[in-house]
Design a protein around this motif. Sequence first.
Motif, short mmCIF file in Angstrom:
data_model
loop_
_atom_site.label_atom_id
_atom_site.label_comp_id
_atom_site.label_asym_id
_atom_site.label_seq_id
_atom_site.Cartn_x
_atom_site.Cartn_y
_atom_site.Cartn_z
N ASP A 148 0.81 -1.21 0.00
CA ASP A 148 0.00 0.00 0.00
C ASP A 148 0.85 1.27 0.00
OD1 ASP A 148 -2.16 -1.62 0.08
OD2 ASP A 148 -2.52 -1.41 2.24
N ASN A 149 2.13 1.17 0.39
CA ASN A 149 2.90 2.39 0.60
C ASN A 149 4.17 2.48 -0.25
OD1 ASN A 149 1.63 3.90 3.07
ND2 ASN A 149 1.52 1.71 3.51
N VAL A 150 4.26 1.70 -1.26
CA VAL A 150 5.47 1.78 -2.07
C VAL A 150 5.11 1.65 -3.57
CG1 VAL A 150 6.07 -0.68 -2.11
CG2 VAL A 150 7.89 1.01 -2.13
N ASN A 151 5.89 2.36 -4.36
CA ASN A 151 5.68 2.23 -5.80
C ASN A 151 6.66 1.23 -6.40
OD1 ASN A 151 3.64 4.19 -5.92
ND2 ASN A 151 5.21 5.81 -5.80
N ALA A 152 7.56 0.75 -5.56
CA ALA A 152 8.60 -0.15 -6.06
C ALA A 152 8.01 -1.43 -6.61
CB ALA A 152 9.56 -0.47 -4.93
N LYS A 153 8.71 -1.96 -7.62
CA LYS A 153 8.24 -3.21 -8.23
C LYS A 153 9.09 -4.39 -7.79
CE LYS A 153 4.91 -1.47 -10.64
NZ LYS A 153 3.54 -1.79 -10.26
N ARG A 154 10.29 -4.07 -7.32
CA ARG A 154 11.17 -5.17 -6.97
C ARG A 154 11.95 -4.82 -5.68
NH1 ARG A 154 14.35 -8.80 -11.29
NH2 ARG A 154 15.21 -10.29 -9.81
N LEU A 155 11.84 -5.67 -4.73
CA LEU A 155 12.48 -5.41 -3.42
C LEU A 155 13.37 -6.59 -3.06
CD1 LEU A 155 9.33 -4.11 -1.52
CD2 LEU A 155 11.22 -2.71 -2.32
N VAL A 156 14.34 -6.29 -2.21
CA VAL A 156 15.17 -7.38 -1.71
C VAL A 156 14.96 -7.50 -0.20
CG1 VAL A 156 17.23 -5.88 -1.49
CG2 VAL A 156 17.51 -8.35 -1.62
N LEU A 157 14.70 -8.71 0.16
CA LEU A 157 14.45 -8.99 1.59
C LEU A 157 15.75 -9.52 2.18
CD1 LEU A 157 12.53 -9.46 4.02
CD2 LEU A 157 11.86 -11.60 2.97
N VAL A 158 16.31 -8.79 3.14
CA VAL A 158 17.63 -9.19 3.67
C VAL A 158 17.57 -9.44 5.18
CG1 VAL A 158 19.03 -8.08 1.90
CG2 VAL A 158 18.22 -6.75 3.85
N THR A 159 18.41 -10.38 5.55
CA THR A 159 18.54 -10.68 6.99
C THR A 159 19.92 -11.24 7.26
OG1 THR A 159 17.65 -11.91 8.85
CG2 THR A 159 17.52 -12.98 6.71
N GLN A 160 20.33 -11.17 8.48
CA GLN A 160 21.64 -11.66 8.86
C GLN A 160 21.52 -13.02 9.55
OE1 GLN A 160 23.70 -9.31 11.80
NE2 GLN A 160 25.43 -8.99 10.42
N THR A 161 20.36 -13.25 10.15
CA THR A 161 20.14 -14.51 10.89
C THR A 161 18.95 -15.26 10.29
OG1 THR A 161 18.74 -13.33 12.45
CG2 THR A 161 21.04 -13.64 13.08
N GLU A 162 18.95 -16.57 10.55
CA GLU A 162 17.81 -17.37 10.05
C GLU A 162 17.21 -18.16 11.20
OE1 GLU A 162 19.19 -19.57 6.63
OE2 GLU A 162 18.30 -18.08 5.30
N ASP A 163 16.83 -17.45 12.23
CA ASP A 163 16.17 -18.14 13.33
C ASP A 163 14.70 -18.35 12.96
OD1 ASP A 163 14.62 -15.77 14.15
OD2 ASP A 163 16.57 -14.97 14.74
N VAL A 164 13.99 -19.07 13.84
CA VAL A 164 12.61 -19.45 13.49
C VAL A 164 11.72 -18.23 13.30
CG1 VAL A 164 12.65 -21.75 14.49
CG2 VAL A 164 12.13 -19.81 15.96
N ASN A 165 11.96 -17.19 14.07
CA ASN A 165 11.13 -15.98 13.95
C ASN A 165 11.35 -15.33 12.59
OD1 ASN A 165 11.96 -16.35 16.89
ND2 ASN A 165 10.15 -15.05 17.04
N THR A 166 12.63 -15.18 12.26
CA THR A 166 12.97 -14.52 11.00
C THR A 166 12.40 -15.29 9.82
OG1 THR A 166 14.98 -13.79 12.06
CG2 THR A 166 14.89 -13.54 9.69
N LEU A 167 12.55 -16.62 9.87
CA LEU A 167 12.05 -17.43 8.76
C LEU A 167 10.53 -17.32 8.62
CD1 LEU A 167 14.33 -20.59 9.09
CD2 LEU A 167 14.42 -18.78 7.35
N SER A 168 9.83 -17.25 9.76
CA SER A 168 8.37 -17.07 9.70
C SER A 168 8.03 -15.73 9.06
CB SER A 168 7.77 -17.11 11.12
OG SER A 168 8.01 -18.36 11.69
N GLN A 169 8.79 -14.70 9.45
CA GLN A 169 8.55 -13.38 8.88
C GLN A 169 8.83 -13.40 7.36
OE1 GLN A 169 11.14 -10.83 11.13
NE2 GLN A 169 10.05 -11.24 13.05
#
Lengths: 315, 604
Positions: free
Chosen positions: A152-173
């Motif tokens: 709803d708040n971005v005109n972007a067509k392509r985004l990159v989802l980045v994280t440093q850790t892959e714990d269960v919370n992050t993976l769910s997100q």
Amino acid sequence: MKNKKLFIVAVLAVILLLAVESYIYFNFSKFQKSPTHISFILTGDNLDNWDSMMAGAEDAAEDENCVVDFINCPVEYGVSGEIDSLNGALADGADIILISSIDYNAIKAYVDENDLEDKVFYVKNGIFGDSKNSVMTDDYELGIEFAKYITDNVNAKRLVLVTQTEDVNTLSQVNGIMENLTGMGIEVDYRKLSKNETKLNQSMYNLGQSGLYNGYITLDLATLTAACEAKSKLNKDLSIFSISSNIEAVYYMDAGIVNGLLFKDDYSMGYLAVKKALKSDLITADGFDTKLYYILDKNMIHTEEMEKILFPFVK
Amino acid sequence: MNLKDLKNQLERVKRASKRRSIQLIISLSFTLVSIASMTFLTFAFYTSYINKAKENAIEDNTQIINQISWNLNTYLRNMMGISDSMYYNVIKNLDLTSDTMNKEMDLLYEANRDNLISIACVSQDGALISAAPVATRKPGVDFVDQKWFSETENQIENFYFSTPHVQNMFVSSNYRYYWVVSLGRSVDLNYMGHSRKGILLVDMNYSAIEQMFAKVNESGTGYVYLIDSDGTIIFHPKQKAIYTGLYDENNLVAAEYDDGNYIESFNGQKRAIIVKTVGYTGWKIISVIPTNEITGDYNELNAFLLIIITVTVFLIVFGNIIISKIVTKPVRNLADSLKSIEDGRFNEEDIFIGGSHEIRHLGRTIKSLVSQMQKMMDERVAEQKDKRKSELDALQAQINPHFLYNTLDSVVWMIEAEKYPEAISMITSLASLFRISLSKGNNIITIKDEITHAKNYLAIQKVRYKNRFEATINVDPAIENCITIKLIIQPLIENAIYHAVGELDDDGMIEVNGYEKDGDIFIEVIDNGMGIPPETLENLLKEKSTSKGKGSGIGLWNINQRINLYFKEDYGLKIYSELDEGTKAVIHLPKMTMEEYKGGGNEK
């Protein structure tokens, strides 16, 4: 003769009664319920990041006959450090352990294996609904809601989802965000980046300058900081959306660098964790949000309601 | 259980309650009265103590509130003093077209930096004229849109005090945000003699207020919080929890309170509230003391009171049992005395006299009554004795005519048969008989006399019956001096003759035996007549109202009755008979000499 016997019985009975009651009276304090001892294990290299959660736990403990002490477990010690802290706390007489673990699966396996389920409560980090003894956000639902907000708040067509850790919370997100953004016509790629700060900053810079993406979605403070730095260096119109509960994230948003922030309410989680562990009655006001997170933009930061939630009072 | 059973049960309880002893009543009443009094006193003491404790707690908190109010007032006055000083000493004398206020503002800030975050002067269109410490205005922030700006503009004559907020004016470094309470005032800015409106803003460090209250809340009972006149929370120990909705406070209601003490109920908790309004601002300091926290401190007192009460109750119960036992002992002794009277033992010496004056008096009165009753009973016994003698005399009077009639009948018969010697002998025997019969008017004679009497009678009858029967008398000489009622053997011999041997031809036999057995005397009159039919035998000793002539049995009844009257019903006459075998009449008498009898042994 009979009277004499009765008199002796009466005197003996009174002496016995006095002895018993005196014992109770002089040991009165021993009979009173001793305070519940809660140990709160917080994993992280900077305990300041847990300020809000600690304040919540302390505020909740104030109403109860309870003592909370906080144990900081450095990240480098990993789950074995948490287990050592847990056992140490139990050996010191802790009645209840609250833990924000960096490796929920491993610590839960240890807890289950050692029949400590009734003593250990998982706070913030874990799989929502996996344990009755947990206070945390539903990270998958949170991801879905944040994806909708981004759409709803971005005109972007392509985004990159980045994280440093892959714990269960992050993976769910990650799952919640990826599944829903793709469905809304926004392409999103997921990247797990290095924990090395230099590499992280370089990767973020490269992702930004590559022209492949219109913005970042960061899921931790390190990637957010790197994204903000990259945006600043590149001086490009890159959107940044982040999930965090740190004052730094609020600052970036206040400075206009971050476009959207999903802020986890650590204070409430700390407060609720203690109340739940003590099985206390909780009288909440009408405005209490059981989701334990808020999605904000810049205009919302300095509203009367959000200021009180986002900014710690006195450092 | 039906209604009838219930009624029976009630009746039983009612009866049992009526049977309660005086000791039970005394100990129960004393115990109830003592416990009731003690309960009342304890309750009064406890209530008074707790109320006093509550008053003390409220008094303590009132003092704390007054102190914090004074501190807050001083702090706010100081802040207003800064504002006044800046305005009246600097801004009013300053032409902004030629001078700046930066130096004075910096000086003021430096002098008060512990309590201040910033001082700023803003023009009426939101332009920053001066600020201390020197800071960069935050990009994109329009002061005109901020609440403190619009509120200050609305209060031209007065100071405006904001609620706590995060300062959003200057670029912060190191992610640092400050919570402040803004003190705004409308000022006149001088531009070459032209006056324009502006706002002087003093941002007070909220942490100063926070520390002021946090210190108070660290100790003492309950907590203290601060609200503005609308009830908006300025400080609360659980501020964050309230803002996130995890905790609830009654602040909106508290805003309606005037200064003073209140008791309110909030979220099911009773709380003592003290309210104090802070001058200038209209803020209210609210002290909250949950009443259970006040009483919670007295758990040890409660335990102590419980110990005292249980020991005292125990002492009262035992004391009352012992005292009532001692007090009622004379009454119980007297009751035992009366019980012996009730059982028929009229011994006045057994009446208990002792204990208190009243009980002694009662004992003496009862003793006197028993004595009088004993006397009356003796008189009554004597009267009965006389009456019995009269009855015996009347019975004797029935015997004598009977015998006389029969003897005289025999004499008449002899004279008619011209048997004068026999008639003379019979009359002589009769004379002897009457001599014994008279016995100087005594009804009690010796067995020896009675036997003599019987012998005389037999002599008369043997003449009359021409020796058609034989009679033998065997009496143990040892019992001859013992007593008997007179004329009890002779009627039995008479019966034996008339109804048994008198009708036989010549082998009639009458045997009279007297002996002692088991300490009593037995005299038998045995005949070998035809015997008595069982149905007749059964009725022989029963009372007959009138004589029905020969064989009516009135003589036997008389004998039995006389013995019963004289010697009680243990003694008397018994008749044994077998048809065609004979009859045996047995007289059972107590063994008693004349001396013993005269000495009062007739009651044997």
